[in-house]
Design an enzyme around this catalytic site. Structure first.
Site, PDB file in Angstrom:
ATOM      1  N   SER A   4      57.232  -7.477 -29.726  1.00 39.94           N
ATOM      2  CA  SER A   4      56.343  -7.077 -28.635  1.00 39.94           C
ATOM      3  C   SER A   4      56.193  -8.212 -27.638  1.00 39.94           C
ATOM      4  O   SER A   4      56.196  -9.392 -28.011  1.00 39.94           O
ATOM      5  CB  SER A   4      54.967  -6.706 -29.198  1.00 39.94           C
ATOM      6  OG  SER A   4      54.008  -6.575 -28.174  1.00 39.94           O
ATOM      7  N   TYR A  27      47.995  -7.943 -34.291  1.00 39.39           N
ATOM      8  CA  TYR A  27      49.269  -7.264 -34.018  1.00 39.39           C
ATOM      9  C   TYR A  27      50.305  -8.258 -33.518  1.00 39.39           C
ATOM     10  O   TYR A  27      51.433  -8.332 -34.029  1.00 39.39           O
ATOM     11  CB  TYR A  27      49.021  -6.169 -32.981  1.00 39.39           C
ATOM     12  CG  TYR A  27      50.260  -5.457 -32.469  1.00 39.39           C
ATOM     13  CD1 TYR A  27      50.823  -4.405 -33.181  1.00 39.39           C
ATOM     14  CD2 TYR A  27      50.842  -5.826 -31.254  1.00 39.39           C
ATOM     15  CE1 TYR A  27      51.941  -3.741 -32.701  1.00 39.39           C
ATOM     16  CE2 TYR A  27      51.955  -5.174 -30.767  1.00 39.39           C
ATOM     17  CZ  TYR A  27      52.503  -4.133 -31.498  1.00 39.39           C
ATOM     18  OH  TYR A  27      53.618  -3.484 -31.016  1.00 39.39           O
TER      19      TYR A  27
END
Length: 250
Positions: free
Chosen positions: A142, A155
């Site tokens: 990400s 995350y």
């Protein structure tokens, strides 16, 4: 024919990657956890295009189930393709959970850790005996590992660990000519993010404004890159993190 296993392939980026890989003539195995209908829909679309695809259940957080999954995968490889190996693994399954650090619970953290780092680590380990020499591993990370986004700390930390793991995979699996790369999406509209964008158009506008191309991306923008990276055209790319974000926050 190269055969690719894509975890979390029932929707979003995983489904797009499956369809784009099939267009390049690859055999596709998608895994699903809670969305079997979506996985079967992806399989049907590929078959309509003249390709071959299968769907197998997998919960990437349940490591004890991985040996059984490997057996099921081996059976599908033999029955559908007459193979005892496959050529590409896309560790894509995952979800987001946005919460400020002071509000994150241990359960929330462990859930993200299990699906985004621990699961890919041990799934790859379990499937190595079935991976052909010269295969390719793609780990989905990400852009939040590069750009600190409030609420994304657990995350992003797990995805950052996966980026480091990617380089170690490339190093340790190199003697078998197995490549490992990470693909790092920026702001992308998917099944997982659409509800948040629809509920908060100003959030989508903010992300678009932080992107050089002036918009957020679509699942196919990432799916096409996955398919291209898995192809022989890009066989000399290894141990890299490739951001697919239209120039996000540069």
């Amino acid at each position: 024919m190269n055969i690719v296993v894509i975890t979390g392939g029932s929707r979003g980026i995983g489904a797009s990657a499956a369809l784009q890989c099939a267009k390049k003539g690859m055999g596709i195995i998608v895994t699903y956890n809670s969305h079997p209908a979506g996985a079967e829909s992806v399989v049907r679309k590929i078959e309509v295009q003249g390709g071959k695809a299968e769907a197998i259940a997998l919960d990437v957080t349940k490591i004890s189930s991985f040996p059984v999954f490997r057996e099921n995968l081996a059976a599908v490889l033999a029955s559908t393709w007459g193979r005892n190996s496959f050529d590409g693994l896309v560790n894509n399954a995952g979800y987001g959970n946005f919460n400020a650090i002071e509000g994150v619970t241990e359960t929330e953290f462990d859930g993200l850790l299990n699906v985004h780092l621990k699961g890919p680590f041990f799934l790859t380990q379990t499937l190595l005996p079935l991976m052909a020499d010269g295969s390719h591993i793609i780990n989905m990370t990400s852009a939040t590992t590069r750009v600190a986004t409030p609420g994304a700390a657990p995350y992003a930390a797990c995805k950052g660990g996966l980026e480091v793991l990617t380089r170690y995979m490339a190093k340790e699996f190199g003697p078998r000519r197995i490549r490992a790369n990470a693909i790092s999406p920026g702001a992308i509209r998917t099944d997982m993010t659409s509800e948040a964008f629809d509920q908060s158009p100003e959030f989508e506008s903010m992300l678009a404004g932080q992107t050089a191309l002036g918009k957020i991306g679509a699942a196919d923008d990432v799916g096409r890159v996955i398919a291209g990276l898995l192809s022989d055209d890009n066989a000399w790319i290894n141990a890299q993190t490739i951001e697919v974000g239209g120039g996000y926050n540069i």
